[in-house]
Enzyme design. Structure first.
Site, short mmCIF file in Angstrom:
data_model
loop_
_atom_site.label_atom_id
_atom_site.label_comp_id
_atom_site.label_asym_id
_atom_site.label_seq_id
_atom_site.Cartn_x
_atom_site.Cartn_y
_atom_site.Cartn_z
CG PHE A 12 -2.21 0.79 0.97
CD1 PHE A 12 -3.03 0.57 -0.13
CD2 PHE A 12 -2.56 1.79 1.85
CE1 PHE A 12 -4.18 1.33 -0.34
CE2 PHE A 12 -3.71 2.55 1.66
CZ PHE A 12 -4.52 2.32 0.57
CE LYS A 129 8.18 -1.31 -12.62
NZ LYS A 129 8.64 0.02 -12.30
CD GLU A 153 -1.59 -0.83 -20.51
OE1 GLU A 153 -2.26 -1.56 -21.23
OE2 GLU A 153 -0.51 -0.33 -20.89
N GLY A 210 6.86 10.55 -5.89
CA GLY A 210 6.29 9.21 -6.07
C GLY A 210 6.67 8.56 -7.39
CD GLU A 213 10.26 0.97 -9.36
OE1 GLU A 213 9.87 -0.06 -8.82
OE2 GLU A 213 9.54 1.66 -10.11
CG ASP A 224 11.85 1.03 -13.77
OD1 ASP A 224 11.05 0.38 -13.06
OD2 ASP A 224 11.49 1.85 -14.63
CE LYS A 228 8.95 0.95 -16.38
NZ LYS A 228 9.28 2.27 -15.89
N1 HSE Z 1 10.16 4.11 -11.06
C1 HSE Z 1 9.45 4.00 -12.30
C2 HSE Z 1 9.76 5.19 -13.18
C3 HSE Z 1 7.99 3.90 -12.01
O1 HSE Z 1 10.35 6.15 -12.67
O2 HSE Z 1 9.46 5.17 -14.36
C4 HSE Z 1 7.17 3.44 -13.15
O3 HSE Z 1 7.54 2.18 -13.60
#
Ligand code: HSE
Length: 344
Positions: A12, A129, A153, A210, A213, A224, A228
């Site tokens: 959360f 991910k 998504e 926000g 990660e 990250d 993707k």
């Molecule tokens: N930490 C990732 C970013 C969050 O900054 O793109 C979304 O995947």
């Protein structure tokens, strides 16, 4: 008559709270326009506490408790001690919303949560991910066997529907290359550094907003974005990529002098992810590159991302939109739930 969907949320943090805010604001719209009555029946977070109630938990009260108490521990609920496994087994939820922290080496603990839920006959929506980059074909098989669906998504470009676009619209056009800015945190940092901010200050801001990660190393080292690239290559190019296949470097070594050098050449640093088919196989990389200020990607600023699908039949199609953020990623879960509803 709306269809009721009961959600169990594991984790959360930013995304879960974004989702709760959307459910609090948009419940009526989702109900009336789309015929889905979405209720949270459990939230389990390692640090903030665990609450489960078959009558439903008010998203506003969850958010209020976090704001006032800093946790969920004093909220009234039928069950307040369940761990993640107990929450998945006992909450009676139809959909597991898996938002625990991302581990790109093992995918755990999220991978186990997802398998447990699928084997229990629950649908899953995840923005995490790790399990998708490491084990999606296996998870898809388990879902198929149990006649349930997996929504992912939010794993690429948050709620910007990059995967839906690829999957539902462009796959048949023959995707030969995918390239773009796939990490919001690094794009934000590079932009702020170009405006004169110190790297560490910009990173702290990206965390506060926000975007980053839980462990921002994954962002700044490029892992990250690499996850993707793996997800995109495997979903849309019939590849079987792992993170080790990605030629990956991040932005942590980019100095103020590098930024000044780019600026002097009227250029801008961007962290660019690429996966493409070649005559002999594929190329897959994540690298910082200096692009000239009139390059289309130079205008992608802040936590905005961009993805270009190169296709045989349509040429290049580019989608630009948020790549990170609380509401932006929380909304990806709504997209998954609506897709599960449509395809059920
Ligand atoms: N930490 C990732 C970013 C969050 O900054 O793109 C979304 O995947």
């Amino acid at each position: 008559m709306s269809k009721l969907y009961k959600l169990a949320i594991i984790g959360f943090g930013n995304v879960g709270q974004g989702l709760a805010k959307i459910l609090s604001d948009k419940h009526t719209l989702l109900n009336e326009r789309f015929g889905v009555d979405i209720r949270i029946v459990a939230v389990c977070d390692l640090y903030k506490g665990s609450v489960a109630d078959s009558d439903g938990l008010d998203p506003k009260m969850l958010l209020n408790s976090l704001e006032v108490e800093g946790n969920l521990k004093s909220l009234p609920a039928q069950h307040t001690t369940w761990n993640a496994q107990e929450t998945i087994d006992n909450s009676g939820a139809d959909i597991l919303i898996e938002l625990a922290y991302t581990d790109l080496k093992t995918g755990q603990p999220a991978l186990s949560h997802v398998k447990q839920a699928l084997n229990n006959g629950m649908h899953v929506s995840m923005t995490n991910k790790g399990p998708v980059a490491l084990a999606f074909p296996e998870l898809r098989d388990i879902a198929k066997k149990n006649n349930v669906q997996i929504g992912i998504e939010g794993t690429v470009m948050s709620g910007t529907p990059s995967l839906a676009l690829g999957n539902e619209m462009l796959l048949a056009a023959g995707i030969t290359k995918i390239q773009g800015i796939l990490n919001g945190t690094t794009n934000y940092i590079l932009g702020e550094m170009a405006a004169g901010l110190d790297y560490q200050v910009a990173l702290t801001q990206a965390q506060a907003l926000g975007y980053a990660e839980a462990d921002p190393t994954g962002d700044v080292d490029g892992h990250d974005a690499a996850a993707k690239v793996v997800i995109l290559g495997n979903l849309f190019m019939d590849l079987a990529l792992t993170l080790a296949d990605i030629d990956c470097s991040g932005i942590s070594h980019i100095s103020a002098a590098d930024i000044a050098k780019a600026s002097a050449q009227n250029k801008q640093w961007k962290l660019i992810g690429t996966v493409a088919k070649t005559a002999t196989g594929f190329i897959a990389s994540v690298k910082p590159e200096m692009v000239s200020k009139d390059h289309p990607l130079a205008s992608i600023l802040g936590a905005t991302n961009a993805i270009t699908y190169s296709t045989e039949l349509l040429g290049d199609i580019t989608l630009i939109g948020p790549g990170a953020g609380r509401l932006e990623t929380g909304y990806a879960v709504i997209e998954d739930i609506l897709s599960i509803h449509k395809n059920s």
